[in-house]
Design an enzyme around this catalytic site. Sequence first.
Site, mmCIF file in Angstrom:
data_model
loop_
_atom_site.group_PDB
_atom_site.id
_atom_site.type_symbol
_atom_site.label_atom_id
_atom_site.label_comp_id
_atom_site.label_asym_id
_atom_site.label_seq_id
_atom_site.Cartn_x
_atom_site.Cartn_y
_atom_site.Cartn_z
ATOM 1 N N GLY B 42 22.855 35.287 34.796
ATOM 2 C CA GLY B 42 24.292 35.518 34.660
ATOM 3 C C GLY B 42 24.937 35.738 36.016
ATOM 4 C CB ALA B 46 27.503 42.441 35.096
ATOM 5 N NE ARG B 332 42.445 46.081 25.124
ATOM 6 C CZ ARG B 332 41.759 45.486 26.058
ATOM 7 N NH1 ARG B 332 40.488 45.198 25.868
ATOM 8 N NH2 ARG B 332 42.337 45.164 27.184
ATOM 9 C CG HIS B 403 39.365 40.763 23.826
ATOM 10 N ND1 HIS B 403 39.586 39.699 24.659
ATOM 11 C CD2 HIS B 403 39.468 41.870 24.588
ATOM 12 C CE1 HIS B 403 39.812 40.164 25.881
ATOM 13 N NE2 HIS B 403 39.733 41.460 25.869
ATOM 14 N NE ARG B 437 36.379 45.881 27.201
ATOM 15 C CZ ARG B 437 37.499 45.380 27.712
ATOM 16 N NH1 ARG B 437 38.158 46.035 28.657
ATOM 17 N NH2 ARG B 437 37.974 44.235 27.297
HETATM 18 C C1 LIG Z 1 40.660 36.593 27.965
HETATM 19 C C2 LIG Z 1 39.996 37.866 28.422
HETATM 20 C C3 LIG Z 1 40.679 38.767 29.232
HETATM 21 C C4 LIG Z 1 40.065 39.932 29.662
HETATM 22 N N1 LIG Z 1 40.778 40.789 30.461
HETATM 23 C C5 LIG Z 1 40.184 41.911 30.899
HETATM 24 C C6 LIG Z 1 40.871 42.802 31.768
HETATM 25 O O1 LIG Z 1 42.031 42.585 32.117
HETATM 26 N N2 LIG Z 1 40.235 43.906 32.202
HETATM 27 C C7 LIG Z 1 38.956 44.177 31.847
HETATM 28 O O2 LIG Z 1 38.422 45.168 32.303
HETATM 29 N N3 LIG Z 1 38.266 43.341 31.039
HETATM 30 C C8 LIG Z 1 38.846 42.218 30.555
HETATM 31 N N4 LIG Z 1 38.145 41.379 29.728
HETATM 32 C C9 LIG Z 1 36.740 41.629 29.454
HETATM 33 C C10 LIG Z 1 35.885 41.209 30.653
HETATM 34 O O3 LIG Z 1 36.420 40.063 31.233
HETATM 35 C C11 LIG Z 1 34.447 40.903 30.284
HETATM 36 O O4 LIG Z 1 33.936 41.885 29.464
HETATM 37 C C12 LIG Z 1 33.592 40.869 31.531
HETATM 38 O O5 LIG Z 1 34.157 40.027 32.490
HETATM 39 C C13 LIG Z 1 32.194 40.432 31.224
HETATM 40 O O6 LIG Z 1 31.498 40.250 32.431
HETATM 41 P P1 LIG Z 1 29.945 39.985 32.456
HETATM 42 O O7 LIG Z 1 29.570 39.858 33.871
HETATM 43 O O8 LIG Z 1 29.254 41.009 31.653
HETATM 44 O O9 LIG Z 1 29.716 38.608 31.686
HETATM 45 P P2 LIG Z 1 30.335 37.139 31.862
HETATM 46 O O10 LIG Z 1 31.430 37.084 32.838
HETATM 47 O O11 LIG Z 1 30.576 36.627 30.486
HETATM 48 O O12 LIG Z 1 29.170 36.305 32.518
HETATM 49 C C14 LIG Z 1 28.072 35.849 31.797
HETATM 50 C C15 LIG Z 1 27.216 35.037 32.734
HETATM 51 O O13 LIG Z 1 25.955 34.831 32.136
HETATM 52 C C16 LIG Z 1 25.594 33.475 32.172
HETATM 53 N N5 LIG Z 1 24.746 33.259 31.006
HETATM 54 C C17 LIG Z 1 24.910 33.711 29.747
HETATM 55 N N6 LIG Z 1 23.870 33.346 28.973
HETATM 56 C C18 LIG Z 1 23.024 32.675 29.771
HETATM 57 C C19 LIG Z 1 21.766 32.045 29.558
HETATM 58 N N7 LIG Z 1 21.175 32.039 28.375
HETATM 59 N N8 LIG Z 1 21.194 31.423 30.613
HETATM 60 C C20 LIG Z 1 21.790 31.396 31.840
HETATM 61 N N9 LIG Z 1 22.968 31.990 32.094
HETATM 62 C C21 LIG Z 1 23.566 32.606 31.066
HETATM 63 C C22 LIG Z 1 26.899 32.723 32.190
HETATM 64 O O14 LIG Z 1 26.717 31.459 32.766
HETATM 65 C C23 LIG Z 1 27.744 33.646 33.056
HETATM 66 O O15 LIG Z 1 27.463 33.383 34.413
HETATM 67 C C24 LIG Z 1 38.757 40.212 29.267
HETATM 68 C C25 LIG Z 1 38.078 39.333 28.456
HETATM 69 C C26 LIG Z 1 38.697 38.170 27.996
HETATM 70 C C27 LIG Z 1 37.989 37.299 27.014
#
Ligand SMILES: Cc1cc2nc3c(=O)[nH]c(=O)nc-3n(C[C@H](O)[C@H](O)[C@H](O)COP(=O)(O)OP(=O)(O)OC[C@H]3O[C@@H](n4cnc5c(N)ncnc54)[C@H](O)[C@@H]3O)c2cc1C
Lengths: 254, 640
Positions: B42, B46, B332, B403, B437
């Site tokens: 990922g 994060a 929310r 969401h 959240r």
């Molecule tokens: C439209 C929208 C608006 C939002 N706005 C806000 C906001 O204003 N403020 C806030 O705090 N939060 C917001 N959120 C929530 C927040 O964006 C997400 O919870 C957060 O960005 C998730 O980050 P992450 O790094 O955990 O995962 P992600 O950003 O989803 O990254 C997942 C990563 O894992 C990789 N991956 C997944 N499965 C596999 C696999 N099997 N093999 C290889 N790679 C894989 C993907 O390629 C990607 O790189 C929003 C969410 C949405 C949908």
Amino acid sequence: MNITLQVWKQEGPDRAGRFATYQVDDIEPEMSFLEMLDILNERLVSQGDDPISFDHDCREGICGTCGVMIDGQAHGPQLGTATCQLHMRKFRDGDTITVEPWRAAGFPIVRDLVVDRTSFDRIIEAGGYITVDTGAAPDANLIPVPKDVAETAFDAAACIGCGACVAACPNGAANLFTAAKINHLNLLPQGQAERWARTEAMVEVMEEYFGSCTNHGECEKACPKEISIDFIAWMNRDYVKAKVKNRRLMGQKA
Amino acid sequence: MTINLDPRVPAGPLADKWENHKFSMRLVNPANKRKFKIIVVGTGLAGASAAASLGELGYEVEVFTFHDSPRRAHSIAAQGGINAAKNYHNDGDSVYRLFYDTIKGGDYRSREANVHRLAELSLNIIDQATAQGVPFAREYGGLLDNRSFGGAQVSRTFYARGQTGQQLLLGAYQALMRQVDRGSVKLHTRTEMLDLVVKDGRAVGIVTRDLVNGAISRHSGHAVVLATGGYANVFFLSTNAKASNATAIWRAHRRGAAFANPAFTQIHPTCIPASDEFQSKLTLMSESLRNDGRIWVPKRAGDNRPPNDIPMAERDYFLERMYPAFGNLVPRDVASRAAKRMVDAGHGVGPLQNGVYLDFANAIDRLGRNTIAERYDNLFQMYERITDEDPYQVPMRIYPAPHYTMGGLWVDYNLMTTIPGLYALGEANFSDHGANRLGASALMQGLADGYFVLPYTIGDYLAEYLNTDPVPTSHEAFGEVEAGVRERVSGYLNTNGTRTVDWFHRELGKIMLEHCGMARTESGLDKALAEIPALHEEFKADVRVLGESESFNQSLERAGRVDDFFELAQVMCLDAKNREESCGGHFREEYQTPEGEALRRDNEFAYVAAWDWTGDPGSPELIKEPLEFENVKLSTRSYK
Ligand SMILES: Cc1cc2nc3c(=O)[nH]c(=O)nc-3n(C[C@H](O)[C@H](O)[C@H](O)COP(=O)(O)OP(=O)(O)OC[C@H]3O[C@@H](n4cnc5c(N)ncnc54)[C@H](O)[C@@H]3O)c2cc1C
Ligand code: FES
């Protein structure tokens, strides 16, 4: 609406491509262009025909994953809009629409409408960052950034890395992308320490993969974020300066 | 074997726990770090922040993403902002207040110690991002600007126009690419993790498929970090990017990682309502719009006059009426349910009567069009592109949509799952947000996990394995997993059924939205628990995936993801059924106050529900981690 599509089909990077014609009937004007392709693919699979490969993810114009040439225009007819934000109401019933992948030497075709844009990552890798290890940062309000400067840096930082600028350029140049990335950082006080080294390195990696800019300006028109070509001029200025600057004297008034 | 759910929360006063813990953990000395190989899956906020920070420290890192570039991870789409207790505005904010708001906002279903650490680290995140060049909004004096967000009464949200996620992710991505250039991180794009390899109870590697040429390969490391995002796409229609999926965490779950609070999902109040059956995803309109927009419906059910023709006196500003203290800024879950009640009662607006108005007319009168444009213009444009309506002229129509998923892999204080050596970060884990959240807290948590928690805690685990090599990929543990992956992939291609993957996904989504969405009942969940396995059997027998596995094949990619969603959906329903209370995003109709508010049952349910895989998705084992509150007093959330 009923639409005729002419879509580029190509099974792999080394295979020959061709246009295939599809009749897509009963489309609603509220559908997005990609939803229209989804429906076509559902129908194709149901008939046992190979679906069309195309890249997409966020479907809200921010991830930069989508992008095709629609009737010869990168991301289609609507200005400031990525392919995924385009709706069928921009077309007319009975239209024939031609859909092709980005075509540029720097973006080899993966399959059908999907291209390989890893050359963009290589440009970033060359210097598109500010060196600050995790934990090494001073308090965020220590360095004020004038609002105008911050806004201009932001205008550059709005680039979503889709590659439309390259696809639209008759020379397949990536100057708008690279300039956006360079200026985002070069404009900010935090980006000054590496300004010259960054500019030089990124421009030179860009030149390995992409054609040269001859100021056509097509890139700016195709950009879904409407990034200004002024940034290209600023990048060129910084590149020239980078070449003549004695970096050991940096930080002193010129 | 019953798994151990020891949260490993350090002793000591709340505010000292993290400091003390950092001191008591074992360290890996700088020269030894390069002897450890860490796999990160990922590249969202994060994953990218973790991989970059681990690379900086000198570990050998391999990072995987199914996207074509790390920058495309779903984090890119976050609009509204990121919280931090900087108190730059002198309005009474503090680490403790952010902690308190987050615990309360989560309806008292999260761990105090984790949440306090998150609030502490929020300060460092803003510093780090600003130093990387993230162009946060600024005031005329050049200092950082803030705005308020749902569930808080202070201004602590940092934002970057409507693209906070993109700008923060670019910062993390650029830091990651710097490490790729240095050679400390190896990047694998368009590569999907399809299974986890566990040997002697420890995570030792992964098996992946190259999405371009179909090659299946093995990768081993001393530890595996999953930062693979959330699972809201189980509903098919959600605000998540189309490719977001649960496969990585689900496969890890099947190998022994407990799945915590799967039913805790968040329905976001401000999304553009669906316009028809063909809709492929729902678009979020940032919650920040609720700062200046006022939400209303016509007082008379079925009133279909154009909004601007409805006089003030005939409008019901229902959030302001029901929750005078917080008004349009209630959390929310509260806002979503109120909107649902209005639409269910026949007050819905728009062609399908499936929305409520979010109106900027007053704000434009008060602040001027320019100020509103400066704050929201890109959101307004986005709205207009989709609906062909101009929000400067007519109110927006909005409706709640799935969401975010608070549930995820269970992790201890160190972010380690129940499989030693396997970590989960960001939305993929369950920590910090409890049952709901707060806005602008996911970005904060993803970056806290990746920049500031994991880089410390992982050393404590690795120290034990100094001078041991990673398990060789030729080991039979890898062979078995790879054989399973190959069988799964060829299984989809050989089914030769009649229905497409998307058809099944859509049907699954409908069941989930109906029975495990904004309001849940025991009988509805029972119905879902009968329908989902039946549909899953049909999927296995009748799915049609064309083409071959040795090439770029998008239907094949989706088939595996949907297959996993079917199993996850069942555990979500079981969890929702087990939790006989209403809290946060989980609303059981049987448990509500006479006013229709959520009725928590702390005596029975103040615990984390962690589910252990038993081989049958219909009957996982429930294990409970009791939640102890030493600092906050559990009270009924009140936003009146
Ligand atoms: C439209 C929208 C608006 C939002 N706005 C806000 C906001 O204003 N403020 C806030 O705090 N939060 C917001 N959120 C929530 C927040 O964006 C997400 O919870 C957060 O960005 C998730 O980050 P992450 O790094 O955990 O995962 P992600 O950003 O989803 O990254 C997942 C990563 O894992 C990789 N991956 C997944 N499965 C596999 C696999 N099997 N093999 C290889 N790679 C894989 C993907 O390629 C990607 O790189 C929003 C969410 C949405 C949908
Ligand atoms: S799909 Fe993300 S920009 Fe179009």
